[in-house]
Design a protein around this motif. Structure first.
Motif, PDB file in Angstrom:
ATOM      1  N   MET A  59       0.817  -1.208   0.000  1.00 31.29           N
ATOM      2  CA  MET A  59       0.000   0.000   0.000  1.00 31.29           C
ATOM      3  C   MET A  59       0.855   1.265   0.000  1.00 31.29           C
ATOM      4  O   MET A  59       0.466   2.289  -0.583  1.00 31.29           O
ATOM      5  CB  MET A  59      -0.942   0.001   1.202  1.00 31.29           C
ATOM      6  N   PHE A  60       2.021   1.209   0.621  1.00 33.03           N
ATOM      7  CA  PHE A  60       2.867   2.398   0.654  1.00 33.03           C
ATOM      8  C   PHE A  60       3.365   2.777  -0.730  1.00 33.03           C
ATOM      9  O   PHE A  60       3.712   3.935  -0.974  1.00 33.03           O
ATOM     10  CB  PHE A  60       4.033   2.219   1.632  1.00 33.03           C
ATOM     11  N   THR A  61       3.425   1.821  -1.666  1.00 30.95           N
ATOM     12  CA  THR A  61       3.759   2.175  -3.043  1.00 30.95           C
ATOM     13  C   THR A  61       2.736   3.164  -3.575  1.00 30.95           C
ATOM     14  O   THR A  61       3.073   4.175  -4.197  1.00 30.95           O
ATOM     15  CB  THR A  61       3.787   0.916  -3.925  1.00 30.95           C
ATOM     16  N   MET A  62       1.466   2.879  -3.310  1.00 35.11           N
ATOM     17  CA  MET A  62       0.387   3.769  -3.728  1.00 35.11           C
ATOM     18  C   MET A  62       0.338   5.015  -2.858  1.00 35.11           C
ATOM     19  O   MET A  62       0.162   6.139  -3.346  1.00 35.11           O
ATOM     20  CB  MET A  62      -0.942   3.031  -3.666  1.00 35.11           C
ATOM     21  N   MET A  63       0.521   4.843  -1.554  1.00 40.06           N
ATOM     22  CA  MET A  63       0.394   5.962  -0.630  1.00 40.06           C
ATOM     23  C   MET A  63       1.472   7.015  -0.874  1.00 40.06           C
ATOM     24  O   MET A  63       1.190   8.224  -0.858  1.00 40.06           O
ATOM     25  CB  MET A  63       0.469   5.452   0.808  1.00 40.06           C
ATOM     26  N   ASN A  64       2.708   6.582  -1.110  1.00 37.45           N
ATOM     27  CA  ASN A  64       3.774   7.545  -1.368  1.00 37.45           C
ATOM     28  C   ASN A  64       3.556   8.265  -2.691  1.00 37.45           C
ATOM     29  O   ASN A  64       3.861   9.459  -2.823  1.00 37.45           O
ATOM     30  CB  ASN A  64       5.139   6.850  -1.354  1.00 37.45           C
ATOM     31  N   GLU A  65       3.033   7.546  -3.682  1.00 35.50           N
ATOM     32  CA  GLU A  65       2.652   8.189  -4.942  1.00 35.50           C
ATOM     33  C   GLU A  65       1.610   9.269  -4.673  1.00 35.50           C
ATOM     34  O   GLU A  65       1.694  10.390  -5.200  1.00 35.50           O
ATOM     35  CB  GLU A  65       2.089   7.125  -5.891  1.00 35.50           C
ATOM     36  N   GLU A  66       0.629   8.938  -3.848  1.00 32.41           N
ATOM     37  CA  GLU A  66      -0.443   9.890  -3.566  1.00 32.41           C
ATOM     38  C   GLU A  66       0.046  11.049  -2.706  1.00 32.41           C
ATOM     39  O   GLU A  66      -0.450  12.183  -2.837  1.00 32.41           O
ATOM     40  CB  GLU A  66      -1.616   9.179  -2.884  1.00 32.41           C
ATOM     41  N   ARG A  67       1.004  10.816  -1.813  1.00 31.03           N
ATOM     42  CA  ARG A  67       1.510  11.919  -0.989  1.00 31.03           C
ATOM     43  C   ARG A  67       2.206  12.967  -1.849  1.00 31.03           C
ATOM     44  O   ARG A  67       2.052  14.177  -1.613  1.00 31.03           O
ATOM     45  CB  ARG A  67       2.451  11.376   0.091  1.00 31.03           C
ATOM     46  N   LEU A  68       2.972  12.524  -2.821  1.00 29.17           N
ATOM     47  CA  LEU A  68       3.576  13.479  -3.741  1.00 29.17           C
ATOM     48  C   LEU A  68       2.499  14.191  -4.559  1.00 29.17           C
ATOM     49  O   LEU A  68       2.576  15.399  -4.793  1.00 29.17           O
ATOM     50  CB  LEU A  68       4.568  12.765  -4.666  1.00 29.17           C
ATOM     51  N   LYS A  83      20.718   5.134  -8.859  1.00 34.16           N
ATOM     52  CA  LYS A  83      19.385   4.660  -8.476  1.00 34.16           C
ATOM     53  C   LYS A  83      19.179   4.789  -6.977  1.00 34.16           C
ATOM     54  O   LYS A  83      18.137   5.291  -6.520  1.00 34.16           O
ATOM     55  CB  LYS A  83      19.208   3.207  -8.905  1.00 34.16           C
ATOM     56  N   GLN A  84      20.180   4.356  -6.199  1.00 34.03           N
ATOM     57  CA  GLN A  84      20.054   4.438  -4.745  1.00 34.03           C
ATOM     58  C   GLN A  84      19.948   5.881  -4.286  1.00 34.03           C
ATOM     59  O   GLN A  84      19.120   6.217  -3.431  1.00 34.03           O
ATOM     60  CB  GLN A  84      21.242   3.763  -4.068  1.00 34.03           C
ATOM     61  N   GLU A  85      20.775   6.758  -4.842  1.00 32.61           N
ATOM     62  CA  GLU A  85      20.731   8.166  -4.454  1.00 32.61           C
ATOM     63  C   GLU A  85      19.371   8.787  -4.781  1.00 32.61           C
ATOM     64  O   GLU A  85      18.818   9.562  -3.990  1.00 32.61           O
ATOM     65  CB  GLU A  85      21.849   8.939  -5.164  1.00 32.61           C
ATOM     66  N   ALA A  86      18.822   8.442  -5.945  1.00 35.52           N
ATOM     67  CA  ALA A  86      17.524   8.982  -6.329  1.00 35.52           C
ATOM     68  C   ALA A  86      16.429   8.458  -5.413  1.00 35.52           C
ATOM     69  O   ALA A  86      15.543   9.211  -4.985  1.00 35.52           O
ATOM     70  CB  ALA A  86      17.225   8.635  -7.784  1.00 35.52           C
ATOM     71  N   GLU A  87      16.466   7.173  -5.094  1.00 32.86           N
ATOM     72  CA  GLU A  87      15.462   6.601  -4.191  1.00 32.86           C
ATOM     73  C   GLU A  87      15.558   7.210  -2.801  1.00 32.86           C
ATOM     74  O   GLU A  87      14.534   7.499  -2.163  1.00 32.86           O
ATOM     75  CB  GLU A  87      15.631   5.085  -4.126  1.00 32.86           C
ATOM     76  N   ASP A  88      16.787   7.411  -2.321  1.00 31.18           N
ATOM     77  CA  ASP A  88      16.975   8.049  -1.016  1.00 31.18           C
ATOM     78  C   ASP A  88      16.395   9.462  -1.010  1.00 31.18           C
ATOM     79  O   ASP A  88      15.743   9.882  -0.042  1.00 31.18           O
ATOM     80  CB  ASP A  88      18.466   8.106  -0.665  1.00 31.18           C
ATOM     81  N   PHE A  89      16.642  10.185  -2.091  1.00 34.10           N
ATOM     82  CA  PHE A  89      16.172  11.568  -2.174  1.00 34.10           C
ATOM     83  C   PHE A  89      14.651  11.627  -2.200  1.00 34.10           C
ATOM     84  O   PHE A  89      14.037  12.442  -1.491  1.00 34.10           O
ATOM     85  CB  PHE A  89      16.752  12.228  -3.422  1.00 34.10           C
ATOM     86  N   VAL A  90      14.014  10.769  -2.988  1.00 37.23           N
ATOM     87  CA  VAL A  90      12.553  10.760  -3.059  1.00 37.23           C
ATOM     88  C   VAL A  90      11.955  10.405  -1.701  1.00 37.23           C
ATOM     89  O   VAL A  90      10.988  11.019  -1.247  1.00 37.23           O
ATOM     90  CB  VAL A  90      12.059   9.792  -4.151  1.00 37.23           C
ATOM     91  N   ALA A  91      12.546   9.411  -1.032  1.00 33.49           N
ATOM     92  CA  ALA A  91      12.056   9.017   0.289  1.00 33.49           C
ATOM     93  C   ALA A  91      12.157  10.179   1.276  1.00 33.49           C
ATOM     94  O   ALA A  91      11.232  10.443   2.052  1.00 33.49           O
ATOM     95  CB  ALA A  91      12.840   7.813   0.806  1.00 33.49           C
ATOM     96  N   VAL A 109      -4.657  17.324   5.447  1.00 33.37           N
ATOM     97  CA  VAL A 109      -5.197  16.285   6.316  1.00 33.37           C
ATOM     98  C   VAL A 109      -5.030  14.889   5.723  1.00 33.37           C
ATOM     99  O   VAL A 109      -4.516  13.983   6.373  1.00 33.37           O
ATOM    100  CB  VAL A 109      -6.688  16.556   6.619  1.00 33.37           C
ATOM    101  N   TYR A 110      -5.515  14.704   4.471  1.00 34.33           N
ATOM    102  CA  TYR A 110      -5.519  13.322   3.982  1.00 34.33           C
ATOM    103  C   TYR A 110      -4.155  12.863   3.487  1.00 34.33           C
ATOM    104  O   TYR A 110      -3.237  13.661   3.334  1.00 34.33           O
ATOM    105  CB  TYR A 110      -6.619  13.056   2.956  1.00 34.33           C
ATOM    106  N   GLU A 111      -4.051  11.535   3.281  1.00 35.72           N
ATOM    107  CA  GLU A 111      -2.779  10.849   2.999  1.00 35.72           C
ATOM    108  C   GLU A 111      -1.768  11.049   4.132  1.00 35.72           C
ATOM    109  O   GLU A 111      -0.558  11.092   3.895  1.00 35.72           O
ATOM    110  CB  GLU A 111      -2.192  11.317   1.664  1.00 35.72           C
ATOM    111  N   GLY A 112      -2.266  11.156   5.343  1.00 33.40           N
ATOM    112  CA  GLY A 112      -1.410  11.391   6.493  1.00 33.40           C
ATOM    113  C   GLY A 112      -1.343  12.868   6.788  1.00 33.40           C
ATOM    114  O   GLY A 112      -0.861  13.653   5.953  1.00 33.40           O
ATOM    115  N   THR A 113      -1.847  13.292   7.932  1.00 36.26           N
ATOM    116  CA  THR A 113      -1.833  14.716   8.266  1.00 36.26           C
ATOM    117  C   THR A 113      -0.417  15.263   8.201  1.00 36.26           C
ATOM    118  O   THR A 113       0.564  14.523   8.267  1.00 36.26           O
ATOM    119  CB  THR A 113      -2.375  14.954   9.682  1.00 36.26           C
ATOM    120  N   ASN A 114      -0.297  16.572   8.086  1.00 33.51           N
ATOM    121  CA  ASN A 114       1.038  17.148   7.975  1.00 33.51           C
ATOM    122  C   ASN A 114       1.868  16.955   9.232  1.00 33.51           C
ATOM    123  O   ASN A 114       3.096  16.914   9.176  1.00 33.51           O
ATOM    124  CB  ASN A 114       0.928  18.622   7.593  1.00 33.51           C
TER     125      ASN A 114
END
Length: 596
Positions: free
Chosen positions: A287-296, A382-390, A438-443
């Motif tokens: 679900m976090f694959t979708m949730m992180n997409e939605e948070r951005l 790839k690792q640096e980009a993934e770290d940065f996005v996270a 509020v949604y996708e995790g409050t700030n």
């Protein structure tokens, strides 16, 4: 009347001049992705947003979604607009070409998403959630599920949802009670109730595919016992057409402060046929694959509303005559000067402009990293980009949505009483913007994610993806006098960020509540430094373009002036944030609960 014109010139500046989007074609799988392709896509997206979606924004808010006998009807014009949107290929814009998608890079989609959110946020939620569902299904679904559902989701004839929240649990998904019981044929019978489900029921697509968190009978307690399931509204026939109705129904829609044309539903699952997505008890990872997409994506909602609020406020400030300039009449031929001459109005307008342009640059930088992570064949890159996005995901979500709400409120203030009434549309932006915090995790949850997970992950490795390029930029430009008014403030703010990071890491290990007490201020401090870095880079590009005499001097001078305003009037907030962080959290932690 409200106004919106897609800021294509600034978008091209960010895409090509600031972040060198043309270089994406060097990545495997993106060889055909060039400016010759991007420009027509952006222009057509602007046309759809300005001419199809924006005219429905106010009417959709006034009419809202209607619920009757389990059926949700979207406002007048939405079905036709969605048909135009789908037939134009916009539901497939970023999807994998293997399933009929166009594979447009994420950095371009950041700009398209901003336009959609500026034009009609409620409408944008329907296809936006489907994009996230596709990401989760591709990453974690079986080949059989992907082959059955992805083509329809990509073409937009089917849509997707994300079903997490229950009446008794929101952020703490470990309390989830929805159950899934296995059948002999490999499917499951899923029962439970989910609330606050955006696009959970509507009339825009022929089928809706729900991604639902639930527990298996042998699930361990807490978050480690959550699994992810796919539950279609209609069970597909062998030929891919919608078949019989599944055991899922809409029990109600919420009556909300804003985004009224987006159906926010209570969904009841009654032994609905479901399929497991990913591994048992590993649903949160899926679900976090979708949730992180939605948070951005939610962050971009804030950006979109900041931009359209700014445009509306500027248009009003140019036309509204009220008083005279403090230094004497600027328009003596008129009975009064337009309010744009007044310093406080300019303060608000420039705050709005600096927020929108800064967030656009930062959002595109993160979008570019998403593309690198997805396509590069260099393991280190790839690792640096993934770290940065996270690292940046909670910052984008919280900072951008805070600015969306702040900017919409500035717009109301610029307009005065006319901003508070419906006629000019500004009050709708305030109402629509509020939910994004509020949604996708409050700030507040985003801030806890930043200090509690992202800072310490991999022994602090995530931080290097941001700290190293900023430090290198400062060091290599420190002797450039033309850039000093941008680099010097950035340097001071960056030092504060480094010191605050060290303080949180030090005290957080011994007293986690101290890190929690500082989290919100720290996220804003981090976000302001990130924006300052983008503004310093934009200033460097603009100065170079002025030297080249490109014929667009007004554009680049305005960019430099906006950046100077940010450095002089916004970035100093880091000093107060730093002081608050360093003061510690004892005043809130030790306050007696009974005294509240």
């Amino acid at each position: 009347m409200a106004t919106y014109k897609a800021p294509l010139r600034d978008m091209r500046f960010v895409l090509y001049e600031l972040h060198d989007g043309a270089a994406l074609s060097s990545l495997p799988g993106l060889e055909d992705m060039t400016p010759e392709l991007f420009d027509p896509v952006l222009e057509e997206a602007a046309k759809v947003c300005e001419e199809v979606l924006f005219p429905l924004n106010r009417s959709g808010d006034e009419e809202g979604c209607q619920f009757e006998n389990g059926v949700v009807r979207t406002p007048k014009g939405f079905i036709e607009a969605y048909k135009t949107f789908r037939e134009g290929g916009w539901t497939s814009i970023t999807a994998d070409p293997a399933y009929g998608g166009q594979g447009i890079p994420n950095i371009v989609n950041v700009l398209i998403t901003e336009m959609i959110c500026s034009a009609n946020l409620s409408f944008g939620l329907y296809p936006g959630l489907t994009q996230g569902a596709c990401k989760a299904l591709v990453a974690h679904g079986s080949d059989e599920l992907k082959e059955r559902y992805m083509p329809k989701l990509v073409e937009g004839t089917w849509s997707g949802t994300m079903c997490l929240t229950e009446p008794h649990c929101g952020t703490d998904l470990g309390l989830c009670r929805t159950k899934a019981v296995p059948n002999d044929d490999g499917t499951y019978r899923l029962s439970g109730t989910k609330i606050f489900i955006s696009a959970g029921e509507h009339d825009l697509t022929e089928n809706i595919i729900h991604f639902v968190l639930a527990r298996l009978p042998d699930a361990p307690p807490g978050i480690k016992g959550i699994s992810l399931f796919l539950v279609p509204k209609f069970l597909p026939n062998a030929d891919g057409t919608p078949g019989k109705r599944n055991g899922v129904s809409c029990g109600a829609i919420e009556h909300k402060m804003g985004i009224k044309a987006s159906a926010t539903c209570v969904l009841n699952f009654d032994e609905a046929t479901a399929w497991l997505v990913g591994s048992p008890h590993k649903g949160m990872r899926s679900m976090f694959t979708m949730m992180n997409e939605e948070r951005l994506a939610v962050g971009l909602q804030g950006l979109g509303l900041a931009e359209v609020s700014y445009q509306g406020a500027v248009a009003y400030a140019r036309e509204r005559l009220q008083g005279r300039s403090l230094s004497g009449a600027k328009y003596p031929d008129k009975p009064a000067d337009p309010i744009i001459v007044h310093p406080d109005v300019r303060r608000m307008l420039l705050s709005m402009r600096a927020a929108a342009e800064g967030c656009r640059a930062l959002g595109a930088w993160v979008g570019q990293a998403v593309d690198i992570a997805a396509h590069t064949d260099d393991p280190k890159a790839k690792q640096e980009a993934e770290d940065f996005v996270a690292l940046m995901t909670p910052i984008v979500k919280a900072l951008f949505t805070d600015y969306g709400f702040e900017t919409a409120n500035h717009g109301v203030q610029v307009m005065g009483g006319h901003g508070y009434i419906r006629e000019h549309g500004m009050e709708q932006y305030v109402r629509d913007a509020r939910i994004a915090q509020v949604y996708e995790g409050t700030n507040g949850v985003q801030a806890l994610d930043l200090v509690g997970r992202k800072l310490g992950a991999h022994m602090g490795r995530n931080l290097r993806s941001f700290f190293h390029p900023v430090a290198e930029f400062i060091q290599s430009r420190s002797d450039n006098p033309a850039l000093s008014r941008y680099v010097d403030p950035l340097t001071k703010a960056f030092v504060r960020l480094q010191q605050a990071t060290g303080q949180i890491a030090k005290v957080g290990l011994k007293r986690p509540e101290e890190a929690g007490a500082a989290a919100t201020e720290y996220l804003r401090l981090f976000g302001l430094v990130a924006l300052a870095y983008q503004w310093a880079r934009m200033a460097e590009v603009s100065l170079k373009k002025l030297e080249e005499k490109t014929g667009e001097d007004d554009f680049y001078r305005a960019k430099l002036a906006t950046g100077a305003f940010f450095m002089d009037r916004v970035l100093p907030q880091t000093g107060a944030l730093f002081s608050s962080i360093m003061a510690g959290g004892s005043t809130m932690i030790e306050f007696p609960e009974a005294a509240f």
